[in-house]
Motif scaffolding. Sequence first.
Motif, mmCIF file in Angstrom:
data_model
loop_
_atom_site.group_PDB
_atom_site.id
_atom_site.type_symbol
_atom_site.label_atom_id
_atom_site.label_comp_id
_atom_site.label_asym_id
_atom_site.label_seq_id
_atom_site.Cartn_x
_atom_site.Cartn_y
_atom_site.Cartn_z
ATOM 1 N N CYS A 1 0.843 -1.189 0.000
ATOM 2 C CA CYS A 1 0.000 0.000 0.000
ATOM 3 C C CYS A 1 0.882 1.244 0.000
ATOM 4 C CB CYS A 1 -0.901 0.006 1.224
ATOM 5 S SG CYS A 1 -1.949 1.464 1.336
ATOM 6 N N SER A 2 0.660 2.139 -0.951
ATOM 7 C CA SER A 2 1.462 3.357 -1.021
ATOM 8 C C SER A 2 1.181 4.307 0.137
ATOM 9 C CB SER A 2 1.180 4.087 -2.341
ATOM 10 O OG SER A 2 1.623 3.335 -3.445
ATOM 11 N N VAL A 3 -0.028 4.262 0.661
ATOM 12 C CA VAL A 3 -0.412 5.209 1.701
ATOM 13 C C VAL A 3 -0.043 4.707 3.094
ATOM 14 C CG1 VAL A 3 -2.377 6.399 2.766
ATOM 15 C CG2 VAL A 3 -2.269 6.123 0.277
ATOM 16 N N ASN A 4 -0.165 3.397 3.319
ATOM 17 C CA ASN A 4 0.016 2.842 4.659
ATOM 18 C C ASN A 4 1.146 1.815 4.677
ATOM 19 O OD1 ASN A 4 -0.202 1.901 7.240
ATOM 20 N ND2 ASN A 4 -2.146 0.831 6.921
ATOM 21 N N PRO A 5 2.363 2.212 5.063
ATOM 22 C CA PRO A 5 3.483 1.267 5.057
ATOM 23 C C PRO A 5 3.384 0.179 6.118
ATOM 24 C CG PRO A 5 4.157 3.339 6.057
ATOM 25 C CD PRO A 5 2.777 3.559 5.506
ATOM 26 N N ILE A 6 2.449 0.323 7.063
ATOM 27 C CA ILE A 6 2.286 -0.680 8.113
ATOM 28 C C ILE A 6 1.466 -1.871 7.616
ATOM 29 C CG2 ILE A 6 1.306 -1.070 10.420
ATOM 30 C CD1 ILE A 6 1.987 1.796 11.116
ATOM 31 N N LEU A 7 0.736 -1.685 6.522
ATOM 32 C CA LEU A 7 -0.107 -2.755 6.013
ATOM 33 C C LEU A 7 0.707 -4.031 5.784
ATOM 34 C CD1 LEU A 7 -3.010 -3.370 5.011
ATOM 35 C CD2 LEU A 7 -2.178 -2.922 2.706
ATOM 36 N N GLY A 8 0.257 -5.107 6.413
ATOM 37 C CA GLY A 8 0.958 -6.381 6.304
ATOM 38 C C GLY A 8 1.982 -6.607 7.394
ATOM 39 N N LEU A 9 2.252 -5.564 8.179
ATOM 40 C CA LEU A 9 3.230 -5.677 9.272
ATOM 41 C C LEU A 9 2.573 -5.543 10.645
ATOM 42 C CD1 LEU A 9 6.093 -3.415 7.846
ATOM 43 C CD2 LEU A 9 5.976 -5.914 7.805
ATOM 44 N N GLN A 25 16.714 17.481 16.219
ATOM 45 C CA GLN A 25 16.694 18.328 15.029
ATOM 46 C C GLN A 25 17.115 17.451 13.845
ATOM 47 O OE1 GLN A 25 15.771 21.601 14.866
ATOM 48 N NE2 GLN A 25 15.276 21.579 17.055
ATOM 49 N N ILE A 26 16.219 17.288 12.883
ATOM 50 C CA ILE A 26 16.456 16.341 11.791
ATOM 51 C C ILE A 26 16.369 17.042 10.448
ATOM 52 C CG2 ILE A 26 15.681 14.209 10.685
ATOM 53 C CD1 ILE A 26 14.535 13.335 13.362
ATOM 54 N N ALA A 27 17.378 16.829 9.610
ATOM 55 C CA ALA A 27 17.380 17.354 8.244
ATOM 56 C C ALA A 27 17.033 16.231 7.280
ATOM 57 C CB ALA A 27 18.754 17.928 7.896
ATOM 58 N N VAL A 28 16.074 16.478 6.412
ATOM 59 C CA VAL A 28 15.705 15.539 5.358
ATOM 60 C C VAL A 28 16.122 16.171 4.035
ATOM 61 C CG1 VAL A 28 13.843 14.314 4.205
ATOM 62 C CG2 VAL A 28 13.783 14.609 6.692
ATOM 63 N N ILE A 29 17.058 15.538 3.344
ATOM 64 C CA ILE A 29 17.573 16.091 2.092
ATOM 65 C C ILE A 29 16.787 15.478 0.941
ATOM 66 C CG2 ILE A 29 19.645 16.617 0.765
ATOM 67 C CD1 ILE A 29 19.750 17.473 3.733
ATOM 68 N N GLY A 30 15.840 16.227 0.417
ATOM 69 C CA GLY A 30 15.019 15.748 -0.686
ATOM 70 C C GLY A 30 13.558 15.711 -0.308
ATOM 71 N N GLY A 31 12.725 16.374 -1.108
ATOM 72 C CA GLY A 31 11.298 16.450 -0.816
ATOM 73 C C GLY A 31 10.455 15.584 -1.720
ATOM 74 N N GLY A 32 10.975 14.416 -2.069
ATOM 75 C CA GLY A 32 10.204 13.449 -2.845
ATOM 76 C C GLY A 32 9.324 12.614 -1.931
ATOM 77 N N PRO A 33 8.731 11.544 -2.452
ATOM 78 C CA PRO A 33 7.821 10.739 -1.633
ATOM 79 C C PRO A 33 8.499 10.113 -0.420
ATOM 80 C CG PRO A 33 8.263 9.680 -3.750
ATOM 81 C CD PRO A 33 8.781 11.073 -3.847
ATOM 82 N N GLY A 34 9.750 9.661 -0.565
ATOM 83 C CA GLY A 34 10.453 9.071 0.565
ATOM 84 C C GLY A 34 10.762 10.096 1.633
ATOM 85 N N GLY A 35 11.278 11.247 1.221
ATOM 86 C CA GLY A 35 11.594 12.297 2.176
ATOM 87 C C GLY A 35 10.368 12.800 2.899
ATOM 88 N N MET A 36 9.274 12.981 2.161
ATOM 89 C CA MET A 36 8.050 13.465 2.797
ATOM 90 C C MET A 36 7.486 12.442 3.770
ATOM 91 S SD MET A 36 5.876 15.682 0.004
ATOM 92 C CE MET A 36 5.942 14.544 -1.382
ATOM 93 N N ARG A 37 7.470 11.173 3.368
ATOM 94 C CA ARG A 37 6.927 10.138 4.246
ATOM 95 C C ARG A 37 7.734 10.053 5.536
ATOM 96 N NH1 ARG A 37 2.616 7.625 5.884
ATOM 97 N NH2 ARG A 37 1.949 6.951 3.827
ATOM 98 N N ALA A 38 9.047 10.083 5.436
ATOM 99 C CA ALA A 38 9.889 10.037 6.636
ATOM 100 C C ALA A 38 9.663 11.269 7.498
ATOM 101 C CB ALA A 38 11.353 9.924 6.234
ATOM 102 N N ALA A 39 9.576 12.432 6.871
ATOM 103 C CA ALA A 39 9.364 13.673 7.624
ATOM 104 C C ALA A 39 8.050 13.622 8.398
ATOM 105 C CB ALA A 39 9.374 14.864 6.671
ATOM 106 N N ALA A 270 13.814 2.012 -6.214
ATOM 107 C CA ALA A 270 12.848 1.246 -5.435
ATOM 108 C C ALA A 270 11.425 1.599 -5.834
ATOM 109 C CB ALA A 270 13.049 1.522 -3.945
ATOM 110 N N THR A 271 10.490 0.768 -5.414
ATOM 111 C CA THR A 271 9.071 1.067 -5.588
ATOM 112 C C THR A 271 8.636 2.005 -4.470
ATOM 113 O OG1 THR A 271 8.322 -0.769 -4.199
ATOM 114 C CG2 THR A 271 8.700 -1.231 -6.551
ATOM 115 N N ARG A 272 7.441 2.576 -4.628
ATOM 116 C CA ARG A 272 6.923 3.440 -3.567
ATOM 117 C C ARG A 272 6.721 2.660 -2.281
ATOM 118 N NH1 ARG A 272 4.421 4.906 -8.075
ATOM 119 N NH2 ARG A 272 2.586 3.613 -7.732
ATOM 120 N N GLN A 273 6.280 1.424 -2.402
ATOM 121 C CA GLN A 273 6.068 0.617 -1.206
ATOM 122 C C GLN A 273 7.390 0.381 -0.470
ATOM 123 O OE1 GLN A 273 4.907 -0.009 -4.209
ATOM 124 N NE2 GLN A 273 2.674 -0.198 -4.064
ATOM 125 N N GLN A 274 8.448 0.063 -1.205
ATOM 126 C CA GLN A 274 9.760 -0.156 -0.592
ATOM 127 C C GLN A 274 10.279 1.120 0.051
ATOM 128 O OE1 GLN A 274 11.637 -1.570 -4.159
ATOM 129 N NE2 GLN A 274 11.426 -3.733 -3.597
#
Length: 286
Positions: A1-9, A25-39, A270-274
């Motif tokens: 699931c692209s929206v819910n990374p917990i699905l299946g876990l 204080q955390i810096a995220v370098i990159g505002g793509g899907p991975g950076g946004m999800r982590a942020a 990687a895929t969005r899920q990964q």
Amino acid sequence: CSVNPILGLEHHIAKMVREPSSPKQIAVIGGGPGGMRAALMLSDRGHQVTIFEKSDSLGGAIRHADFVDFKWPLKRYKDWLIAQVEKRPIQIRLNTQATPDGIAAEHFDIVLAAVGAEPVRPPIPGADGANVSFATDILCDHTKAGHKVVVIGGGEVGTETGMHLAEHGHEVMVLEMRDTLAADTTKIHYRSMFQAYWESLPNFHYQLNATCTAIRDGKVFYRDADGAEHSLEADTVVLSAGMKAKRDEALAYYGICDRFYMIGDCRKAATRQQTNRAALAVASQS
């Protein structure tokens, strides 16, 4: 699931997630899907997060969904991510090219590199010609392509690029080395819809088991499964030969603070899920 990374876990999540540490204080370098999800997850755990994005908007590798009609689910996901980031006390620095020295000077506790990947230019003579573009660029602006287009690489991205161009009136030929078009497409549900759509486009064509040998004089030359040589006229050649992780760019931030992580395509395309699972793994331990 692209929206819910917990699905299946769900049955593992209690063991995977630590109690949040003291605010960092955390810096995220990159505002793509991975950076946004982590942020998002890091902010929800009480940390002060800053996203550094070199372009003028968030979205990264999925920004092209704004311009491709049949990618509307991906556009909705991108817009949802951006909206969630903007709801939280996350500092967003657009048009900001982060540098290791600049990040070090701000004394962040954790740096998370999510700088993505870049398209591969295959070792085909003429692949650096003036009439050659990457699929990632053409998806965002089909007007960069001429009327007759040859797409080299018929994986999911190359096929989608060809379909997008065909939708807008270009005459498209996709050349694929394997014996299946879009072989990396999700087989359940999506594959059949995907195929039905390209088959409905009269100006979308493809050739399987085709090995490109050269690009020159407004033509693409390729060899078929029997070894016979062929050529195709092309106003524009579009390359879709995969992505290369920006590992060196990401690793430039290693060692400038106590903790450093890489997520998403900068580790390995990687895929969005990964990517979301990687973001979950980092956030759940911080």
